[in-house]
Scaffold this motif. Structure first.
Motif, short mmCIF file in Angstrom:
data_model
loop_
_atom_site.label_atom_id
_atom_site.label_comp_id
_atom_site.label_asym_id
_atom_site.label_seq_id
_atom_site.Cartn_x
_atom_site.Cartn_y
_atom_site.Cartn_z
N HIS A 16 11.92 -23.97 9.58
CA HIS A 16 12.71 -23.60 10.76
C HIS A 16 11.85 -23.65 12.02
O HIS A 16 12.26 -24.18 13.07
CB HIS A 16 13.31 -22.21 10.54
N ASP A 17 10.64 -23.09 11.89
CA ASP A 17 9.74 -23.08 13.06
C ASP A 17 9.39 -24.51 13.50
O ASP A 17 9.31 -24.81 14.69
CB ASP A 17 8.46 -22.32 12.72
N SER A 18 9.17 -25.34 12.47
CA SER A 18 8.82 -26.73 12.79
C SER A 18 9.96 -27.45 13.50
O SER A 18 9.74 -28.21 14.45
CB SER A 18 8.45 -27.46 11.49
N ASP A 19 11.16 -27.20 13.06
CA ASP A 19 12.33 -27.82 13.70
C ASP A 19 12.46 -27.36 15.14
O ASP A 19 12.81 -28.14 16.04
CB ASP A 19 13.60 -27.49 12.93
N ILE A 20 12.20 -26.07 15.35
CA ILE A 20 12.32 -25.52 16.70
C ILE A 20 11.30 -26.18 17.62
O ILE A 20 11.59 -26.55 18.77
CB ILE A 20 12.12 -23.99 16.68
N GLU A 21 10.10 -26.36 17.09
CA GLU A 21 9.05 -26.99 17.90
C GLU A 21 9.43 -28.43 18.30
O GLU A 21 9.24 -28.86 19.43
CB GLU A 21 7.73 -26.99 17.12
N PHE A 23 12.42 -29.62 18.46
CA PHE A 23 13.57 -29.56 19.39
C PHE A 23 13.10 -29.29 20.83
O PHE A 23 13.54 -29.92 21.79
CB PHE A 23 14.54 -28.49 18.92
N ARG A 24 12.16 -28.30 20.91
CA ARG A 24 11.64 -27.97 22.24
C ARG A 24 10.93 -29.17 22.88
O ARG A 24 11.06 -29.43 24.08
CB ARG A 24 10.67 -26.79 22.12
#
Length: 638
Positions: A16-21, A23-24
């Motif tokens: 999840h954290d990787s996806d957020i990064e 996306f940002r």
């Protein structure tokens, strides 16, 4: 333990954290692109709206406003006494505004049922349509009759976008008189456009359809044309005219006043009758052309609105070549009119004295060849006076041999023979002043280039390679009449500025003064006076109320090879040319002239009577009873 470790590394939280990064990161990139795009748009907007504001504002205004040219009134041409030779007149034209018509072809067909529209009118209209803008009014028919105007007016409601307008047209009120001098105007072609652009006059010729093609109309085109005016017209996005915003009126072309005397010109042309020939009359003290005649002539009015093909074929294919300006373009052997110049050369160079005599047996033997004199048995004892008065060939055969071709060519060149006179009309011929140098330029083979001593003998009596234009002969005798002062022949006396009314005088232009001895000039003048009193010109000048000098001449068109000339046995086109040069009054010459009658025979018979009519009118105001008639019993001369 291994299984636990693997679960910890790939836990859902880490994913999840990787996806957020990611996306940002994408959002930052997208935002940067958007910001950059807006920055570019803003920069472009700023460039166009602020930096380039004036440029695009001007272009927008140009798209909204169009300049419609208004052709100027062409300048008037008048003779020395104010007689109008070329002017303008107003006539009605039928005009179409293409932008106001949906079906142009159908409209033209309907118009053709009401007013005659020829194929040439349609071709001209299509050409104008290609070169113009749709909101400009274009002529489909010019010079409508009153009946045609009335017929259209009664049916005008049927033809929206079509109207009758008044336009200016060029007119030559005296018809064919002096047409070779005045010239004519005709529609502008590709060659004319190149000349206009070369002279940086393209803007001034917008809206102009015609230009000077020959004569003074051509030479003084940019003086006669005037300055084009403009009307500012507001147009919509479809190119349709909405309203007129302002108007700058055109400035009429400058007017020309000539040295030419229209009445003298008329009398001279009438004197020629239906014969081919030319006459140039000059005022010796100024170089002003008093008459410039080339016959047959043509009517310049035929060319103004485009000459019809049948009329052009008639002019262009005529064996009489009416379109050729014989006065400036025709080069002819001078015959015995050459003899006074030969005699003057002999005096100046020191090869003869006036009292020195020769014995003329009727021929001159040179290199085993007999050069025949025109008089059987010869003229007996001949001095310089008698050689001119009675036109003794033998005298000039001998003189030519003594002078040599180089001396002859040098002296005749100083008189302007064999070179353009510089008259203010385009297209003048050089003629031929023969010399060894000329022959080397003229021929290719060495044998042809060689100058033979026998050729000099024929040169002495104005035959051989000699070929000069009538204006050159007129200029040469004018120089003699004016005691060696050499003026450039010209037709325009002054130009009137239509803006200010100021008259700009064309100052007489002395080219040079020939250093002749006055006593030598007087010897030649006295002998030429004798020609008209007791010699070959006496019959034509019998009873004249003034004293004049002259010299007759006859130019052979082919070698007789020792045979006797019999005109009755030859075709007309093989008859000799008749020539005459003259000046008058003898003590203070006001006029000098040269006359040529093609295939006229003896100069005393054909050319001298024409000269007499011209001098009678110019000096005395006498009008001739009729054209010159041939006299079948003149004193012979060549």
């Amino acid at each position: 333990m291994r299984k636990f470790a693997l679960r910890t590394r790939y836990s859902p939280q880490n994913t999840h954290d990787s996806d957020i990064e990611r996306f940002r990161f994408r959002v930052v990139i997208a935002a940067s692109v958007v910001v950059l795009g807006f920055a570019i748009l803003f920069a472009r907007f700023f460039y166009l709206q602020v930096i380039q504001h004036d440029y695009y504002a001007t272009r927008a205004e140009d798209n909204r406003i169009s300049l419609v040219p208004i052709a100027p009134n062409r300048g008037v041409i008048m003779d020395r006494n104010g007689i109008v030779l070329a002017r303008n007149y107003t006539a009605f034209t039928l005009e179409i505004t293409p932008s106001k018509i949906e079906n142009l072809d159908a409209m033209i067909e309907d118009l053709g049922k009401l007013v005659e529209i020829e194929s040439k009118d349609r071709r001209r209209f299509r050409k104008l349509l290609d070169e113009s803008r749709s909101f400009e009014s274009l002529p489909i028919r010019t010079r409508l009759s009153d009946e045609e105007v009335a017929r259209f007016a009664a049916n005008r409601y049927r033809f929206p976008g079509v109207e009758v307008k008044a336009r200016l047209f060029r007119q030559y009120p005296l018809g064919s008189r002096a047409s070779h001098a005045i010239g004519y105007i005709n529609r502008i072609n590709k060659t004319d456009l190149e000349i206009i652009e070369k002279n940086e006059q393209a803007a001034n010729y917008r809206g102009t359809d015609h230009i000077g093609k020959t004569g003074l109309e051509q030479k003084y085109e940019f003086q006669l044309h005037g300055e084009t005016g403009y009307e500012e017209v507001e147009i919509d996005a479809g190119g349709h005219a909405i309203r007129s915003l302002s108007r700058t009126p055109p400035v009429s072309g400058n007017n020309l006043t000539l040295t030419l005397d229209a009445k003298l010109q008329e009398i001279t042309e009438q004197a020629f009758g239906d014969r081919r020939g030319a006459l140039v009359a000059i005022e010796p003290s100024t170089g002003g052309i008093l008459a410039l005649v080339s016959t047959p002539t043509f009517d310049p009015n035929l060319f103004v609105d485009g000459i019809r093909s049948d009329e052009w074929d008639l002019l262009n294919n005529s064996p009489d070549r009416p379109m050729v300006n014989r006065a400036l373009n025709g080069a002819y052997p001078p015959g015995s009119t050459f003899k006074p110049f030969m005699a003057l050369a002999a005096l100046e160079i020191g090869k003869r004295t006036a009292g020195q005599t020769i014995s003329d047996p009727g021929f001159y033997n040179f290199g085993g060849h007999h050069f025949r004199d025109d008089k059987k048995g010869g003229h007996g004892t001949v001095d310089m006076y008698k050689s001119i008065v009675h036109s003794c060939d033998t005298y000039y055969y001998m003189l030519a041999n003594d002078l040599g071709i180089d001396n002859i060519a040098r002296f005749m060149g100083s008189l302007g023979l064999g070179s353009r006179s510089g008259i203010d009309i385009e297209g003048e011929s050089e003629g031929v002043l023969p010399s060894p140098e000329w022959k080397r330029r003229r021929f290719k083979s060495r044998e042809q280039q060689k100058w033979y001593a026998g050729e000099t003998i024929s040169i002495g009596i104005g035959q051989g390679y000699n070929a000069y234009t009538p204006i050159q002969l007129a200029q040469a005798i004018a120089v003699v009449a004016n005691d060696g002062v050499f003026y450039r022949p010209h037709l325009v006396r002054y130009i009137t500025d239509t803006k200010t009314g100021e008259k700009v005088l064309i100052e007489p232009e002395p080219l040079r003064t020939l250093a002749w001895k006055p006593e030598n000039i007087e010897i030649i003048k006295k002998a030429m006076v004798g020609v008209n009193k007791e010699g070959t010109g006496a019959r034509a000048f019998a009873g004249a109320e003034y004293v004049s000098g002259g010299k007759t001449g006859t130019a052979q068109l082919f070698s007789l090879k020792g045979a006797e000339y019999r005109a009755g046995k030859l075709k007309k086109e093989l008859h000799d040319h008749g020539l005459f040069i003259a000046f008058a009054p003898a003590d203070h010459p006001k006029i000098a002239l040269a006359v040529l009658v093609e295939n006229g025979g003896f100069g005393s018979q054909s050319a001298a009577p024409i000269a007499r009519m011209v001098l009678d009118y110019y000096l005395l105001g006498k009008l001739p009873k009729g054209a010159a008639k041939e006299d079948d019993t003149p004193e012979e001369e060549n």
